[in-house]
Design an enzyme around this catalytic site. Sequence first.
Site, PDB file in Angstrom:
ATOM      1  CG  HIS A 153      -1.665  -1.251   1.452  1.00 30.80           C
ATOM      2  ND1 HIS A 153      -2.871  -1.553   0.879  1.00 30.80           N
ATOM      3  CD2 HIS A 153      -1.307  -2.340   2.192  1.00 30.80           C
ATOM      4  CE1 HIS A 153      -3.255  -2.770   1.270  1.00 30.80           C
ATOM      5  NE2 HIS A 153      -2.314  -3.270   2.057  1.00 30.80           N
ATOM      6  CB  SER A 274      13.207  21.898 -15.784  1.00 26.04           C
ATOM      7  OG  SER A 274      12.424  23.061 -15.947  1.00 26.04           O
ATOM      8  CE  LYS A 280      11.679  18.896 -11.397  1.00 27.65           C
ATOM      9  NZ  LYS A 280      10.462  19.330 -12.069  1.00 27.65           N
ATOM     10  CD  GLU A 287       8.592  11.692 -15.581  1.00 27.94           C
ATOM     11  OE1 GLU A 287       7.627  12.464 -15.544  1.00 27.94           O
ATOM     12  OE2 GLU A 287       9.778  12.073 -15.605  1.00 27.94           O
TER      13      GLU A 287
END
Length: 455
Positions: A153, A274, A280, A287
């Site tokens: 979980h 970024s 970043k 992804e």
Amino acid sequence: MWKGRFSQPTSQLVQSYGQSVSFDWRLYAHDIRGSIAQSKGLLKAGIITSDEQSAIEKGLLEIRQEIEAGQFEFKQSLEDVHMNIESELTRRIGPAGAKLHTARSRNDQVATDVRLYTRDAVQEIISLIQSLQRALVEAAERSGHAVVPGYTHLQRGQPVLFAHHLLAYVEMLSRDSARLADANKRLNVCPLGSGALAGSTIILDREFMAAELGFDGVTQNSMDAVSDRDFAAEVLFSIALCGVHLSRLSEDVILWCSAEFGFITLSDAHTTGSSLMPQKKNPDVAELTRGKSGRLIGNLMALLTLLKGLPMTYNRDMQEDKEPLFDSIDTIKAALAVFAEMMAGMEVNETRTRAATSDPMLLATDLADYLVNHGVPFRSAHEVIGKLVAHSIAEKVAFADIPLSKYQEFSSAFESDLFACLNLETALAARKGIGAPSPHNVTAQIARWKEALSQ
Ligand code: ARG
């Protein structure tokens, strides 16, 4: 190719709507291989002479060379890869070329080509899966005895070696390659000789042609042979599931390299920055893989949906099988390759994993097991430890700092040796059953995988 019956040329719109050569051109090498086997079958049956067979074979090999050199012009007006190659062959060698399609239809031809193509692709995918497995096993080995919380979980559960977590993916991937190898058994059967749907009155030695093409056998029903795309569906499923596994690994990687977890650092070569936020470092590869897995599932659904309404036998709908198949093959190959590289450059941040595993709650189950070992039924032990957890939270006192006398208020079974099971190393070493994450087991698993993957 069918001009005999028609008095009007095909409309331009129909031509561009129906052409498949823009994507099926990539079957060229397999189409040529299949046609050479067909020509040998025709020779054996006495339909062509050995000079004609040689001319066909030579012509086809020249065409292949030209395609590979980028010198061959595929024409949309010739619809697909099969007709482009055949018509060019006939243009070059004359009547012998025009005999090649004897006792053959594009229906058994395309079924043969796609099987040959997919068979090669399956081998490539299996070997890319193995490369990723190797990279994961090496990453597991590099991570040494780094411990992380194991989650259910996404809540901290029990401690595991980081290596154990990585090896879970090695297991998943091994099922993926086993599934592909299994699909290959049903795939590797030759439809050539099934004709349009009913074989032919001209009898070719199908077993001979199948052997020429490295198939294990021949299909046994001509109608099934030209209708069957099960092999493509099985491969698309195996690829989709492999994609789902990569997507789950991606999700772990994305979490692990967030500031909140901080368990790993990916190399600069496998991350992106970024355009706006200078600080970043994004896990785009993971992804994208998570995203692309959706395409893999979609491709499987597209093929199943395409097939479900088709009556026997070949229907033109089946031309739509290729793009999803090619796309899934390309996508999974790219994902596996880039993931293997990324895993090779991944580093574990032991300060962060140590901080996460210093959470004493990770050993609550160990305390319950301690009580069980002292004769307390597990359900009662679970309740006792639950109350201790509540006490620990309310009083802001860690398990290790609760005095023995307090423990004994919760259960008389506690003795001073209870504190030994609050040690992370002891706790891990105690998980020594088959498949559990004791360092001894994990080392053995790493050795087992290295051996298995060295072949
Ligand atoms: N381009 C076709 C395909 O991919 C080849 C088979 C065509 N057969 C036919 N009867 N029109 O399915």
